[in-house]
Design an enzyme around this catalytic site. Structure first.
Site, PDB file in Angstrom:
ATOM      1  N   ASP A   1       0.874  -1.166   0.000  1.00  0.00           N
ATOM      2  CA  ASP A   1       0.000   0.000   0.000  1.00  0.00           C
ATOM      3  C   ASP A   1       0.920   1.226   0.000  1.00  0.00           C
ATOM      4  O   ASP A   1       2.090   1.129   0.395  1.00  0.00           O
ATOM      5  CB  ASP A   1      -0.887  -0.034   1.250  1.00  0.00           C
ATOM      6  CG  ASP A   1      -1.764   1.189   1.365  1.00  0.00           C
ATOM      7  OD1 ASP A   1      -2.399   1.575   0.370  1.00  0.00           O
ATOM      8  OD2 ASP A   1      -1.798   1.776   2.460  1.00  0.00           O
TER       9      ASP A   1
ATOM     10  N   ASP B   1       0.039   5.001   1.067  1.00  0.00           N
ATOM     11  CA  ASP B   1      -0.095   5.876   2.233  1.00  0.00           C
ATOM     12  C   ASP B   1      -0.025   5.068   3.524  1.00  0.00           C
ATOM     13  O   ASP B   1      -0.848   4.177   3.758  1.00  0.00           O
ATOM     14  CB  ASP B   1      -1.443   6.616   2.188  1.00  0.00           C
ATOM     15  CG  ASP B   1      -1.604   7.439   0.923  1.00  0.00           C
ATOM     16  OD1 ASP B   1      -1.159   8.589   0.917  1.00  0.00           O
ATOM     17  OD2 ASP B   1      -2.176   6.917  -0.045  1.00  0.00           O
TER      18      ASP B   1
ATOM     19  N   ASP C   1      -1.844  -0.921   5.763  1.00  0.00           N
ATOM     20  CA  ASP C   1      -2.078  -0.398   7.118  1.00  0.00           C
ATOM     21  C   ASP C   1      -3.546  -0.127   7.395  1.00  0.00           C
ATOM     22  O   ASP C   1      -3.881   0.611   8.321  1.00  0.00           O
ATOM     23  CB  ASP C   1      -1.261   0.880   7.344  1.00  0.00           C
ATOM     24  CG  ASP C   1      -1.810   2.067   6.559  1.00  0.00           C
ATOM     25  OD1 ASP C   1      -2.188   1.874   5.378  1.00  0.00           O
ATOM     26  OD2 ASP C   1      -1.869   3.170   7.113  1.00  0.00           O
TER      27      ASP C   1
END
Length: 217
Positions: A8, A10, A167
């Site tokens: 991922d 960000d 996250d």
């Protein structure tokens, strides 16, 4: 043994929170409102423009002003993509390690491609990654498995041999649906929902080094 790693963007590959916060604070300044602290909006970065606006302006997506604020955010963010955004500590070393072992890597994010691609260029990674899939690359973004499966196909690696690291709970949901092992970046943004340990990932790593340690185990 893993043959590819997908990240991922960000909160996993890079700390984009400072520039996302910069953008909403530019919007607040236009309205003579005080800046919001980074700590207030940081947990919501993984939700993109929606999360930032809802946090910074304390509204919901159903608010009459939401869509206009969202468009304003996206316009401003395009000019502030990589001012203070940085790779998380240890990430460049991890990528170099993957490359030295011929383990392909790429990015699967819900950030639109028009932002993700120049951001990767700004980080000096555009020519190193094997694939980039944005939130608008496939018809369905995460938590659907489509973007992860698309990325694995582009890399020529079976999903079961492709590790995904994210996250947000959507990252775990997407990876499980794609048949990929998945790690939670415990150093990332994580949102304001259930604890990351309850998301059903293979492990929660608290540092970037933890990703390399998991791969070596």
């Amino acid at each position: 043994m893993m043959q590819a790693v997908l990240f991922d963007l960000d909160g996993t590959l890079a700390d984009t929170a400072p520039d996302m916060a910069r953008t909403v604070n530019l919007m607040r300044a236009r309205r003579d409102l005080a800046a919001v602290p980074l700590e207030q909006v940081r947990p919501h970065v993984s939700k993109g423009a929606r999360g930032m606006i809802c946090s910074a302006f304390e509204i919901t997506p159903e608010h009459a002003d939401f869509m206009a604020l969202r468009e304003e955010f996206l316009e401003l963010y395009g000019d502030n993509l990589c001012v203070d955004t940085r790779l998380f500590p240890g990430m460049d070393a991890l990528l170099e390690s993957l490359e030295s072992r011929d383990i392909a890597w790429g990015v699967v994010t819900n950030k639109f491609e028009r932002f993700a691609r120049p951001l990767m260029t700004g980080l000096g990674l555009a020519d190193r990654m094997g694939v980039l899939v944005g939130g608008d690359t496939c018809p369905r973004p995460k938590p659907f498995p489509d973007p992860l499966l698309f990325a694995a196909e582009r890399l020529g690696v079976a999903p079961a041999r492709t590790l995904y690291v994210g996250d947000d709970v959507r990252d775990v949901q997407a990876a499980r649906a794609a048949g990929m092992p998945v790690l939670v970046a415990g150093y990332g943004y994580l949102g304001d929902g259930p604890p990351a340990g309850e998301w059903g990932a293979d492990a929660v790593v608290q540092t970037v080094d933890g990703i390399g340690q998991w791969l070596a185990s």
